[in-house]
Design a protein around this motif. Sequence first.
Motif, PDB file in Angstrom:
ATOM      1  N   PHE A  31       2.379   1.678  -3.422  1.00 22.54           N
ATOM      2  CA  PHE A  31       1.400   2.247  -4.357  1.00 22.54           C
ATOM      3  C   PHE A  31       1.190   3.736  -4.074  1.00 22.54           C
ATOM      4  O   PHE A  31       1.069   4.550  -4.991  1.00 22.54           O
ATOM      5  CB  PHE A  31       0.085   1.474  -4.268  1.00 22.54           C
ATOM      6  CG  PHE A  31      -1.050   2.094  -5.043  1.00 22.54           C
ATOM      7  CD1 PHE A  31      -0.939   2.284  -6.419  1.00 22.54           C
ATOM      8  CD2 PHE A  31      -2.210   2.495  -4.401  1.00 22.54           C
ATOM      9  CE1 PHE A  31      -1.976   2.866  -7.143  1.00 22.54           C
ATOM     10  CE2 PHE A  31      -3.243   3.079  -5.118  1.00 22.54           C
ATOM     11  CZ  PHE A  31      -3.127   3.264  -6.484  1.00 22.54           C
ATOM     12  N   TYR A  32       1.168   4.083  -2.795  1.00 24.10           N
ATOM     13  CA  TYR A  32       0.982   5.489  -2.407  1.00 24.10           C
ATOM     14  C   TYR A  32       2.073   6.366  -3.041  1.00 24.10           C
ATOM     15  O   TYR A  32       1.781   7.378  -3.681  1.00 24.10           O
ATOM     16  CB  TYR A  32       1.031   5.597  -0.885  1.00 24.10           C
ATOM     17  CG  TYR A  32       0.644   6.948  -0.320  1.00 24.10           C
ATOM     18  CD1 TYR A  32      -0.616   7.496  -0.547  1.00 24.10           C
ATOM     19  CD2 TYR A  32       1.538   7.668   0.470  1.00 24.10           C
ATOM     20  CE1 TYR A  32      -0.975   8.719  -0.007  1.00 24.10           C
ATOM     21  CE2 TYR A  32       1.181   8.898   1.016  1.00 24.10           C
ATOM     22  CZ  TYR A  32      -0.072   9.421   0.781  1.00 24.10           C
ATOM     23  OH  TYR A  32      -0.429  10.629   1.310  1.00 24.10           O
ATOM     24  N   LEU A  33       3.321   5.932  -2.906  1.00 27.16           N
ATOM     25  CA  LEU A  33       4.427   6.717  -3.470  1.00 27.16           C
ATOM     26  C   LEU A  33       4.358   6.747  -4.995  1.00 27.16           C
ATOM     27  O   LEU A  33       4.570   7.786  -5.619  1.00 27.16           O
ATOM     28  CB  LEU A  33       5.774   6.136  -3.015  1.00 27.16           C
ATOM     29  CG  LEU A  33       6.074   6.235  -1.514  1.00 27.16           C
ATOM     30  CD1 LEU A  33       7.363   5.495  -1.178  1.00 27.16           C
ATOM     31  CD2 LEU A  33       6.191   7.697  -1.090  1.00 27.16           C
ATOM     32  N   ARG A  34       4.067   5.600  -5.579  1.00 24.82           N
ATOM     33  CA  ARG A  34       4.010   5.543  -7.041  1.00 24.82           C
ATOM     34  C   ARG A  34       2.860   6.389  -7.589  1.00 24.82           C
ATOM     35  O   ARG A  34       2.982   7.009  -8.646  1.00 24.82           O
ATOM     36  CB  ARG A  34       3.860   4.096  -7.517  1.00 24.82           C
ATOM     37  CG  ARG A  34       5.088   3.243  -7.216  1.00 24.82           C
ATOM     38  CD  ARG A  34       4.877   1.803  -7.631  1.00 24.82           C
ATOM     39  NE  ARG A  34       4.913   1.651  -9.079  1.00 24.82           N
ATOM     40  CZ  ARG A  34       4.546   0.533  -9.715  1.00 24.82           C
ATOM     41  NH1 ARG A  34       4.117  -0.525  -9.026  1.00 24.82           N
ATOM     42  NH2 ARG A  34       4.613   0.462 -11.017  1.00 24.82           N
ATOM     43  N   SER A  35       1.764   6.422  -6.840  1.00 29.93           N
ATOM     44  CA  SER A  35       0.608   7.197  -7.321  1.00 29.93           C
ATOM     45  C   SER A  35       0.894   8.692  -7.283  1.00 29.93           C
ATOM     46  O   SER A  35       0.118   9.490  -7.782  1.00 29.93           O
ATOM     47  CB  SER A  35      -0.633   6.890  -6.474  1.00 29.93           C
ATOM     48  OG  SER A  35      -0.539   7.543  -5.225  1.00 29.93           O
TER      49      SER A  35
ATOM     50  N   THR B  75       0.835  -1.202   0.000  1.00 31.57           N
ATOM     51  CA  THR B  75       0.000   0.000   0.000  1.00 31.57           C
ATOM     52  C   THR B  75       0.871   1.254   0.000  1.00 31.57           C
ATOM     53  O   THR B  75       0.613   2.211  -0.730  1.00 31.57           O
ATOM     54  CB  THR B  75      -0.941  -0.005   1.218  1.00 31.57           C
ATOM     55  OG1 THR B  75      -1.673  -1.224   1.208  1.00 31.57           O
ATOM     56  CG2 THR B  75      -1.906   1.156   1.174  1.00 31.57           C
ATOM     57  N   ALA B  76       1.942   1.209   0.819  1.00 30.92           N
ATOM     58  CA  ALA B  76       2.864   2.356   0.863  1.00 30.92           C
ATOM     59  C   ALA B  76       3.549   2.533  -0.491  1.00 30.92           C
ATOM     60  O   ALA B  76       3.740   3.656  -0.965  1.00 30.92           O
ATOM     61  CB  ALA B  76       3.891   2.165   1.972  1.00 30.92           C
TER      62      ALA B  76
END
Lengths: 249, 447
Positions: free
Chosen positions: B389-393, B386-387
Amino acid sequence: MLEIKNLHVTVDGTEILKGIDLTLGSGEVHAIMGPNGSGKSTLSYAIAGRDGYDVTEGEILYKGKNIIAMSPEDRAAEGIFLAFQYPVEIPGVANTTFLKEAVNAVRRYRGEDELDAMQFIRVLREKVKELGISDDLLKRAVNVGFSGGEKKRNEVLQMAVLEPTLAVLDETDSGLDIDALKIVADGVNRLRGPDRTMLVITHYQRLLDYITPDTVHVLAHGKIQRTGGKDLALELEKNGYAEFADAAA
Amino acid sequence: MTNNSAPFLTLAKNAGFSDGDPGWLKAARANGSERYTDLGLPHVKLEEWKYTNLQPLGEIAYRAVCAKDGDVAIDAIPGLGDASSGGVRLVLVNGCYRADLSDTSGLPEGVRLEPLDETLRDAPDWLEQHLGRVADASTTDRALVALNAAALNTGYVLHVAEGVVVEAPIEIVSMGGYVADAVASFPRNLVVMDEGAQANVVLTHAGSAVGEYLNNSVTEISVAQNATLRLTVLQEDAMEAANLSTTFVSVARDSVFESFTLSMGGRMTRNDTHVTLDGTGAECRLDGAYLMRGRQHCDNTTRVEHRVPNTRSDEMFKGVLDDEARAVFQGKILVERDAQQSDGQMLNKTMLLSDQAEIDTKPELEIYADDVKCSHGAASGQIDETALFYLRSRGIPEAQARNLLVQSFMGQVVERIADGNLRDMIIGKIIHWLPAACYRQEEWRAE
């Protein structure tokens, strides 16, 4: 700006979205409302490109281009932003560092020069002032020890700094009291504009008292069940989602 | 016991001893030799060696280092480098003192930093009084300590006299290898902090990639009343090295021992640390970071004994494992019956970057007192998806996002290093270790 056609999405082998059709024009604000488990968050993750949200059928056209094969970082660089329902805490990484890395990664993708520390701070100060966010939030580690309201404000700040053309707000109201909700909604409203399309995902109507949508869609059982104007939200508030309970049957 | 179960003994007994050595030293070697013959090289059937198999080392045809192994060309001295300005440095190459690479001229009055043989020559009585006090070769149940005693001939001595405060870091650099054949050294080190003394020691282990080398060291540390010792260990041995370090620490009343051990190098590493809190108000902090890849193996084994009331210990080991690397953490806090109101904390966390990497963790509390505050925790896991994905988003590419999350993970332990220069240097080493390092050092800081 965003056109979703017959979108089917499977998570862990279960089909959650079963043929979504949506069209959002430039500068429009659409709301997606729906009961728990209707697929609202799945839709937001599918747009942002999260791993494990597999598009099995249909397309997501953004600025006329199908983006389903794009990585999340490329989608972000193309101007898509997802405000998280539960922003993630990243200890040991200062919020400013995180924001600067994000901005510069996007600039690199676009072939623009990276901002140096001074240039970036100037941009950041301006946004922070505009949104009434305290400097303290910038120095702390990303979302660590932030209150629910601070986390959501931080999402709005990220959106302000990254200046997306499409912003998806996933349950931005969850976990907020009414004062915090007003502050966050005010931040979102400041970012509305003719070049920015927004998709506001929410369970409750109350957020839409503060962020007025152009169009409201009801999502249930993985499909858009109804589409209408902002009055549709009020109707749902009165009657609940009961009428959609058997819609799939 | 046959010789097969006690490899290294012949070479340990051949470590170039001088006939003129005093009787007590000869006796210590004989005792060590006898104990090691009885105990043999540790094997995985022993509880404390369950996860670390030394037997393959016994197959390697090491020879004991000799004086000429110390006299090899060194192009660059690892360790603090320029950051040590104002400090002093003692360099040992394959256990042999290198005066040409060392500089102890900046030491204040009351500080002795020298190779063991110099102390033996200049202060034999003092040495006899202190050496082997906490690592007695005749009674030890630790085979590696007995083996080290059997070869007792090299090492360093640091003695900080009563009330002397050494501000600049005291650097000790231990280098191995640089010769074509496999060599083994058995340094015995002694650190004595007299009452009220204070020092920061930075110990670097490094070596060349030419040949295999084994370093089986024993370090005896005593911290007298009101004294403070901060020890930073940078283990950056060559990939084919085996580093077996046993450290004994005795902490007296109202004194402090703090250590941070960064393990990055070597094929086989065992850091065995045994601390006794012997006086009320004694405190120890044992921290460590391990970064392993390929087929590296790193074992941090600690034992902290709270022997008297009002003692504190705080321990945190965090690491990142990639490829087929393996790490072991065995931590034990023992609180004796009389050690009321003691506080012992222990935490071990590991991030696994590959499905083939493995961590074996065994935190233990053994408490005989009834009024204590003790806790332990252990966890391991992969990068949080989740972390990530958060950074990539937010537009941050996946490789950078992964690195950022590793840095975030290691930050918790690295931030405990009090000295800003050392902390920055270790952060730099971690960033350098990361695959496709993308982040500039100055940007990794919460403040």
